[in-house]
Design an enzyme around this catalytic site. Structure first.
Site, PDB file in Angstrom:
ATOM      1  N   HIS A 120       0.819  -1.217   0.000  1.00 47.06           N
ATOM      2  CA  HIS A 120       0.000   0.000   0.000  1.00 47.06           C
ATOM      3  C   HIS A 120       0.847   1.259   0.000  1.00 47.06           C
ATOM      4  O   HIS A 120       0.408   2.310  -0.442  1.00 47.06           O
ATOM      5  CB  HIS A 120      -0.980  -0.021   1.172  1.00 47.06           C
ATOM      6  CG  HIS A 120      -2.157  -0.890   0.878  1.00 47.06           C
ATOM      7  ND1 HIS A 120      -2.246  -2.182   1.308  1.00 47.06           N
ATOM      8  CD2 HIS A 120      -3.248  -0.662   0.117  1.00 47.06           C
ATOM      9  CE1 HIS A 120      -3.361  -2.705   0.848  1.00 47.06           C
ATOM     10  NE2 HIS A 120      -3.988  -1.810   0.122  1.00 47.06           N
TER      11      HIS A 120
ATOM     12  N   GLU B 248     -12.060  -9.853  -5.094  1.00 44.56           N
ATOM     13  CA  GLU B 248     -10.623  -9.910  -4.814  1.00 44.56           C
ATOM     14  C   GLU B 248     -10.240 -11.194  -4.102  1.00 44.56           C
ATOM     15  O   GLU B 248      -9.118 -11.330  -3.625  1.00 44.56           O
ATOM     16  CB  GLU B 248     -10.156  -8.665  -4.055  1.00 44.56           C
ATOM     17  CG  GLU B 248     -10.938  -8.315  -2.840  1.00 44.56           C
ATOM     18  CD  GLU B 248     -10.491  -7.010  -2.180  1.00 44.56           C
ATOM     19  OE1 GLU B 248      -9.434  -6.459  -2.545  1.00 44.56           O
ATOM     20  OE2 GLU B 248     -11.195  -6.558  -1.269  1.00 44.56           O
TER      21      GLU B 248
ATOM     22  N   ASP C 284      -5.255  -8.097  -4.446  1.00 41.07           N
ATOM     23  CA  ASP C 284      -5.531  -9.213  -3.552  1.00 41.07           C
ATOM     24  C   ASP C 284      -5.899 -10.469  -4.335  1.00 41.07           C
ATOM     25  O   ASP C 284      -5.532 -11.571  -3.933  1.00 41.07           O
ATOM     26  CB  ASP C 284      -6.647  -8.844  -2.563  1.00 41.07           C
ATOM     27  CG  ASP C 284      -6.079  -8.036  -1.404  1.00 41.07           C
ATOM     28  OD1 ASP C 284      -5.004  -8.413  -0.893  1.00 41.07           O
ATOM     29  OD2 ASP C 284      -6.680  -7.022  -1.024  1.00 41.07           O
TER      30      ASP C 284
ATOM     31  N   CYS D 148     -10.133  -2.305 -10.313  1.00 44.31           N
ATOM     32  CA  CYS D 148      -9.537  -1.180  -9.591  1.00 44.31           C
ATOM     33  C   CYS D 148      -8.194  -1.555  -8.974  1.00 44.31           C
ATOM     34  O   CYS D 148      -7.570  -0.743  -8.304  1.00 44.31           O
ATOM     35  CB  CYS D 148     -10.483  -0.643  -8.523  1.00 44.31           C
ATOM     36  SG  CYS D 148     -10.855  -1.861  -7.266  1.00 44.31           S
TER      37      CYS D 148
HETATM   38  C1  PEP Z   1      -6.983  -4.821  -4.589  1.00 44.89           C
HETATM   39  O1  PEP Z   1      -6.843  -5.703  -3.738  1.00 44.89           O
HETATM   40  O2  PEP Z   1      -6.697  -4.970  -5.794  1.00 44.89           O
HETATM   41  C2  PEP Z   1      -7.477  -3.490  -4.205  1.00 44.89           C
HETATM   42  C3  PEP Z   1      -7.781  -2.578  -5.099  1.00 44.89           C
HETATM   43  O3  PEP Z   1      -7.550  -3.214  -2.873  1.00 44.89           O
HETATM   44  P1  PEP Z   1      -6.265  -2.898  -1.972  1.00 44.89           P
HETATM   45  O4  PEP Z   1      -5.082  -2.766  -2.861  1.00 44.89           O
HETATM   46  O5  PEP Z   1      -6.559  -1.669  -1.212  1.00 44.89           O
HETATM   47  O6  PEP Z   1      -6.194  -4.110  -1.088  1.00 44.89           O
HETATM   48 MG    MG Z   2      -7.688  -5.449  -1.771  1.00 43.30          MG
END
Ligand code: PEP
Ligand code: MG
Length: 540
Positions: free
Chosen positions: A188, A429, A453, A500
């Site tokens: 992140h 995910e 994920d 996303c």
């Molecule tokens: C993902 O898992 O692709 C997602 C967009 O959520 P995050 O990266 O915040 O876990």
């Molecule tokens: Mg995620």
């Protein structure tokens, strides 16, 4: 001149001075000093510097999270001015000849024990505060950093690793680039760097040492290199390369206002991912059609307590209003795994990524979930809001969520509070969600595929573990099959499907996604215009 390489999270070049961030705690030992008055002055200077830092932190907190958080730093500053504290330290230096570090630490411990023994709850809580301020002054005396960024000019941050909550607290206007020894490009923190549009190198085999503080460096995200103390030739070459990148970026701006349409007429929505309210500036500047992922958990990070309904409402309302009717998809709280806040008091887990996180927390600590849903629904009166839920694995979860949503809406209605028509969707995910997406599609109005994920769980590869990066294949056919299956199942049920996760920005796959029939791509704002260019070049 020294050169190191790592994995780049974003193309781009930064030139500036290094600022080393290390969270260092140490217990000073008792030493005798020869010049006691000079030692008192050293303490005085460190105390004043600590007070200056409190002013900066209070101001930042006031801007970002509110008056209540700012007060914590004001109280700390007042404690640094407390005569008992100052006298305690100076006596230990003047009378006993101790070094300032030891005198501050010992006085902090003594006062903390006194506060801890008091009956009064408020005074009791000051026990931790006094240790905190003593620790800060000791670190200043010893020339150690506190793990945060206090710089007057924009810098290149060099760190072992950075947590999302550490990064969120940094003053973004002071950041030129991140260079970390550890960390993965899928973390992140890397995602945050992309949203800030600054180069970020992870996994760089460099000593994270204060000896580099203030040294000039060039971080080049195009070849994953960082050059310390560059000579004039390198500096000139990199400055030229940076200028060309900036010009190419400027050139892309001619695409503002254009459609995301292929030469053969296939259209796709290009939305933006964001985490902080301030990110809306970049979302608008880059002409995103909407916000495809608002990582709401960032509102919960880097603070000492839960954001209230009112605080959340204000944040969502600002984003929704500034988007002037364009769609804003707010993802409900996805805390847990690498995104932690102490006040949630989550137990340590053997496998946090497979643990108590996201919707699992919301469905078991419903008061947190209801507060957030109320805030989002209230904000929905000011624009176009969709909500999506993370980490879904079953139809039962969605039914339970929808029950809670209905309760919240009824509550607001009975209180005469306005709210809009809100589209509900889920993130796909987990492989489980992709595999039962035909069933899930009957329950919601859209799917957004979280490939970060989804890849982690499909390939059984921890996205945080840098050692596994050689095994991490973002284009693995298993992941692509799950994506395709999700799109087909979504469309069969008449709902729209987007991506996303970070894979959405991978332009090597844009045509594949369009051929699969994908309806939306949501990416860091900085990728919007590049993808628009890519899309417009597809087809005959
Ligand atoms: C993902 O898992 O692709 C997602 C967009 O959520 P995050 O990266 O915040 O876990
Ligand atoms: Mg995620």
């Amino acid at each position: 001149m020294e050169k190191y390489t790592g994995k780049s999270a974003l193309r781009g070049i930064a030139i500036g001075r290094i600022y080393v961030i290390r969270e260092e705690n140490f217990t000073p030992s008792a030493e005798k000093v020869s010049d006691r008055e000079a030692e008192v002055t050293r303490f005085e200077n460190a105390r004043l510097e600590a007070m200056r830092q409190m002013d900066i932190l209070a101001e930042e907190a006031r801007k970002k999270v509110g008056e209540e958080e700012a007060m914590i730093f004001e109280v700390h500053k007042m404690m640094m001015e407390d005569l008992d504290f100052i006298e305690g330290v100076t006596l230990k230096i003047r009378d006993d000849g101790h070094n300032a570090e030891y005198a501050v630490d010992a006085t902090g411990q003594e006062l903390s024990a006194i506060f801890a023994a008091m009956e009064d709850e408020y005074m009791n809580a000051r026990s931790a505060d006094i240790l905190d301020i003593a620790g800060r002054i000791v670190r200043i005396l010893a020339g150690l950093s506190d793990g945060s960024l206090h710089s007057d000019e924009p810098v290149i941050v060099l760190a072992d690793d950075l947590t999302p909550s550490q990064t969120i607290q940094m003053d973004k206007s002071k950041l030129l680039a991140f260079v970390t020894k550890n960390g993965s490009a899928n973390s992140h923190t890397a995602i945050l760097a992309r949203s800030l549009n600054i180069p970020s190198l992870v996994n760089v085999d460099i000593d994270v040492d204060h000896r580099y503080d203030g040294h000039m460096a060039v971080v080049d995200g195009t070849d994953g290199s960082v050059i310390l103390d560059p000579d004039e030739d390198i500096l000139a070459a990199k400055t030229g390369a940076k200028k060309r990148l900036d010009e190419a970026m400027e050139q892309l701006k001619t695409l503002i206002g254009q459609d995301n349409v292929t030469k053969d007429g296939r259209r796709i929505n290009l939305y933006a991912n964001m985490g902080n309210v301030e990110d809306v500036d970049k979302v608008l500047q880059n002409d995103a059609g909407g916000i495809g992922l608002f990582r709401s958990e960032f509102l919960y990070l880097g603070r000492d307590d839960f954001p209230t309904e009112e605080e959340q409402f204000e944040a969502y309302k600002e984003v929704v209003s500034r988007m002037s009717g364009k769609k804003v998809i707010i993802r409900t709280l996805d805390i847990g795994a690498d995104k932690k806040a102490d006040y949630f008091k989550l137990d340590a887990e053997e496998n946090p990524a497979l643990g108590y996180r996201a919707i699992r927390i919301c469905l078991t600590r419903e008061e947190i979930f209801r507060t957030q849903l109320r805030a989002i629904y209230r904000a929905s009166a000011f624009g176009t809001v969709s909500i999506m839920f993370p980490m879904i694995i079953s139809v039962e979860e969605i039914r339970k969520i929808k029950g809670i949503v209905e309760d919240v809406k009824r509550e607001l209605f009975n209180e005469n509070i306005r709210f809009g028509d809100v589209e509900l969707g889920i993130m796909i995910e987990t492989p489980a969600a992709a595999l039962v997406s035909d069933e899930l599609a009957k329950e919601v109005q859209f799917f957004s595929i979280g490939t970060n994920d989804l890849t982690q769980y499909t390939l059984a590869i921890d996205r945080q573990n840098q050692k596994l990066e050689p095994f991490y294949d973002a284009h693995h056919p298993a992941v692509l099959k799950l994506i395709e299956m999700t799109i087909q199942n979504g469309h069969a049920a008449g709902i729209w499907v987007g991506i996303c996760g970070e894979l959405a920005a991978d332009d090597a796959l844009t045509e594949t996604f369009i051929n699969m029939g994908l309806d939306e791509l949501s990416v860091s704002p900085t990728y919007i215009l590049r993808l628009r260019e890519k899309i417009r070049a597809i087809g005959q």
